[in-house]
Design an enzyme around this catalytic site. Structure first.
Site, PDB file in Angstrom:
ATOM      1  CE  LYS A  21      -3.946  -2.244   0.481  1.00  0.00           C
ATOM      2  NZ  LYS A  21      -3.923  -3.379  -0.390  1.00  0.00           N
ATOM      3  CG  HIS A 135       2.165   3.193   3.908  1.00  0.00           C
ATOM      4  ND1 HIS A 135       0.797   3.249   4.034  1.00  0.00           N
ATOM      5  CD2 HIS A 135       2.505   1.886   4.028  1.00  0.00           C
ATOM      6  CE1 HIS A 135       0.335   2.032   4.234  1.00  0.00           C
ATOM      7  NE2 HIS A 135       1.350   1.179   4.226  1.00  0.00           N
ATOM      8  CG  HIS A 136      -2.542   4.912  -0.511  1.00  0.00           C
ATOM      9  ND1 HIS A 136      -3.477   5.832  -0.106  1.00  0.00           N
ATOM     10  CD2 HIS A 136      -2.792   4.675  -1.815  1.00  0.00           C
ATOM     11  CE1 HIS A 136      -4.265   6.129  -1.118  1.00  0.00           C
ATOM     12  NE2 HIS A 136      -3.872   5.446  -2.170  1.00  0.00           N
ATOM     13  CB  CYS A 137      -1.364   5.353   5.937  1.00  0.00           C
ATOM     14  SG  CYS A 137       0.305   5.430   6.603  1.00  0.00           S
ATOM     15  CG  LEU A 138       2.769   8.763   5.355  1.00  0.00           C
ATOM     16  CD1 LEU A 138       4.257   8.930   5.104  1.00  0.00           C
ATOM     17  CD2 LEU A 138       2.387   9.290   6.724  1.00  0.00           C
TER      18      LEU A 138
END
Length: 162
Positions: A21, A135-138
């Site tokens: 991800k 990361h896609h969460c960032l």
């Protein structure tokens, strides 16, 4: 500390080696006239001197699994995040893509801030590349693209880009 949204938390919870991800970008440049490897080494050195800002200086707070939080990384190591590779002669596009595929296949280390930057030199026709992964969460791909756009300049005289 910053709590991640439910959507961003989902990217962490559903990540696996078969379903990474992270988002990434590849930029290819040509060396300025009269410049070579020493110029790239200085560029890399100068990049390492600028401390990263939020969220690049944040890591996942240990133990925050269900509602992950980001916290300032007191042990931040710029040499881990900013790396250098050299493609062997002849420096073809296929060789570059092989390097990028290998770099992209690896998951980001969750004990560190969730990003990597790679300067790749040795490309044919006096070219070099930047490969950046986060990361896609960032960030999502659109945000990542905006960050890319804001981090550069169309003028060689501009020295104060983020």
């Amino acid at each position: 500390m910053t709590s991640l949204s439910i959507i961003d938390s989902g990217f962490l919870l559903t990540e696996s080696h078969h379903s990474p991800k992270h988002v990434a970008g590849l930029q290819i440049f040509r060396l300025p006239k009269g410049k070579g490897s020493a110029w790239l080494q200085k560029l890399l050195h100068d990049m390492k001197q600028a401390p990263p800002g939020y969220p690049f200086n944040q890591r996942l707070k240990p133990g925050s699994i269900i509602q992950p939080e980001l916290e300032f990384d007191e042990h931040f190591d710029i040499d881990y995040h900013v790396r250098h590779s050299v493609v062997p002669h002849p420096g073809s596009d296929d060789q570059l893509l092989d390097v990028v595929a290998r770099l992209h296949a690896n998951l980001l280390d969750r004990e560190r801030p969730l990003w990597e930057f790679h300067l790749i030199e040795g490309l044919s026709d006096r070219r070099f590349a930047f490969y950046t992964k986060a990361h896609h969460c960032l960030c999502d791909g659109i945000t990542f693209g905006h960050w890319y756009d804001a981090s550069g300049s169309s003028s060689a005289a501009e020295k104060n880009t983020p």
